[in-house]
Enzyme design. Structure first.
Site, PDB file in Angstrom:
ATOM      1  N   TYR A 167       0.856  -1.192   0.000  1.00  0.00           N
ATOM      2  CA  TYR A 167       0.000   0.000   0.000  1.00  0.00           C
ATOM      3  C   TYR A 167       0.890   1.240   0.000  1.00  0.00           C
ATOM      4  O   TYR A 167       1.529   1.554   0.998  1.00  0.00           O
ATOM      5  CB  TYR A 167      -0.906  -0.053   1.236  1.00  0.00           C
ATOM      6  N   LYS A 225      -1.279  -1.320  -4.230  1.00  0.00           N
ATOM      7  CA  LYS A 225      -2.297  -0.276  -4.179  1.00  0.00           C
ATOM      8  C   LYS A 225      -1.568   1.054  -4.301  1.00  0.00           C
ATOM      9  O   LYS A 225      -0.879   1.483  -3.379  1.00  0.00           O
ATOM     10  CB  LYS A 225      -3.102  -0.339  -2.880  1.00  0.00           C
TER      11      LYS A 225
END
Length: 297
Positions: A137, A165
Site C-alpha cells: 500500500y 495499491k
C-alpha cells in the site's frame, strides 16, 4: 498468485455508535450493501476504515465480522499495516485464520525507517500471512513515505507480494510500474482519477466512495473495456461531482452520513478526533443519498 484479486474493491468504512464503540450491526449491513451493489471485493481496515484510531482487538473484530458476513461471496483483502511489525504480523495471522484472500500493509510511518527496514517489515508480515499474497500500500500523501520508482520496483518483487495499491496522482509512475511489471495486480487508489488510472495501466481500484456508488466505477470499467471513452468520462465526472462535495464535508464522515440516509449506517460518526459533519451540509448529503438510491434502483 493474486490474479483473482483484480477488480473494483471498496475500501470499507467502519461504523461506530454514539459511544464510539464498533457498531457491528451497521458493519454487517454495509458489507451486504456492497455485495448487493456488485462490488468485486472489500479492502478492510485501511485508511477509510479508520484503522489507526482503533485498537488491535477492534481491528481483529472488524476482520472477523466482515469475513463472517461476506461468506465467500466476494474477495477480501485485510489491511494489517501498523507501525509495529509485531502487531502487523498478529493481524496478518488473524486474516489468514478468518479466511481472507490477501493481506495488505501501508509502509511503516512516523519514524524515518530505512528502505531496508521497510523491506524487512514486509517480509515479516508476508511470513505471518502464511501464503496469502501481499498488497503493498503506497500512499505518500498520508504516510509521508515517498518511495522512488526503484524502491517500488523492489517492494513489488519481494517473494509473496502479488499486488500494489498505488494511491498517488502520479499517473506517469502508474504507467511506468505497469510497463515494468506486466503481470502485477495494480490498483488505482484515488477515486477521482479512476478512469485515468485504468488507462495508465491499473487493473482496478480500491476506493472509499465505492461504498456509496460502486456501480458507477463498475460502469467505468465496462465502458473502457468496450472502448467507450465518452461514457467512461461521463461516469468519472459524475463520480467527481460527489467527491467535490465529500471533500468539503470531510470524506469519511460525509460517506457515513450518506449511508445513514440510505439506512445502512445507524450513526454517521467517525472515531475521535474526527468530528461530525457540519450541519450546513446535511441537506446536500441527504439529496445525494436520495439521488444515488434512485439511480441504483
Amino acid at each position: 498468485m493474486a490474479t483473482n484479486l483484480r477488480g473494483v474493491m471498496a475500501a470499507l468504512l467502519t461504523p461506530f455508535d454514539q459511544q464510539q464503540a464498533l457498531d457491528k450491526a451497521s458493519l454487517r449491513r454495509l458489507v451486504q450493501f456492497n455485495i448487493q451493489q456488485g462490488i468485486d471485493g472489500l479492502y478492510v481496515g485501511g485508511s477509510t476504515g479508520e484503522a489507526f484510531v482503533q485498537s488491535l482487538s477492534e481491528r481483529e473484530q472488524v476482520l472477523e465480522i466482515v469475513a463472517e458476513e461476506a461468506k465467500g461471496k466476494i474477495k477480501l483483502i485485510a489491511h494489517v499495516g501498523c507501525v509495529s511489525t509485531a502487531e502487523s504480523q498478529q493481524l496478518a495471522a488473524s486474516a489468514k485464520r478468518y479466511g481472507f484472500d490477501a493481506v495488505s500493509a501501508v509502509t511503516p510511518f512516523y519514524y524515518p525507517f530505512s528502505f531496508e527496514e521497510h523491506c524487512d517489515h514486509y517480509r515479516a508480515i508476508i511470513d505471518s500471512a502464511d501464503g496469502l499474497p501481499m498488497v503493498v500500500y503506497n500512499i505518500p500523501a498520508l504516510s509521508g513515505v515517498k518511495l522512488t520508482l526503484d524502491q517500488i520496483n523492489t517492494l513489488v518483487t519481494l517473494p509473496g507480494v502479488g499486488a500494489l495499491k498505488q494511491t498517488s496522482g502520479d499517473l506517469y509512475q502508474m504507467e511506468q510500474i505497469r510497463r515494468e511489471h506486466p503481470d502485477l495486480v495494480l490498483y488505482n487508489g484515488y477515486d477521482e482519477i479512476f478512469a485515468s488510472g485504468l488507462l495508465a495501466g491499473a487493473d482496478g481500484g480500491i476506493g472509499s466512495t465505492y461504498n456509496i456508488m460502486g456501480w458507477r466505477y463498475q460502469g467505468i470499467v465496462k465502458a473502457l473495456k468496450e472502448g467507450d471513452i465518452q461514457t467512461a468520462q461521463k461516469l468519472q465526472t459524475e463520480c467527481n461531482k460527489v467527491i467535490d462535495l465529500l471533500i468539503k464535508t470531510g470524506v469519511f464522515r460525509g460517506l457515513k452520513t450518506v449511508l445513514h440516509y440510505m439506512d445502512v449506517v445507524s450513526v454517521p460518526l467517525c472515531r475521535k478526533p474526527f468530528g461530525p459533519v457540519d450541519e450546513k451540509y446535511l441537506p446536500e448529503l441527504k439529496a445525494l443519498a436520495q439521488q444515488l438510491m434512485q439511480e441504483r434502483g
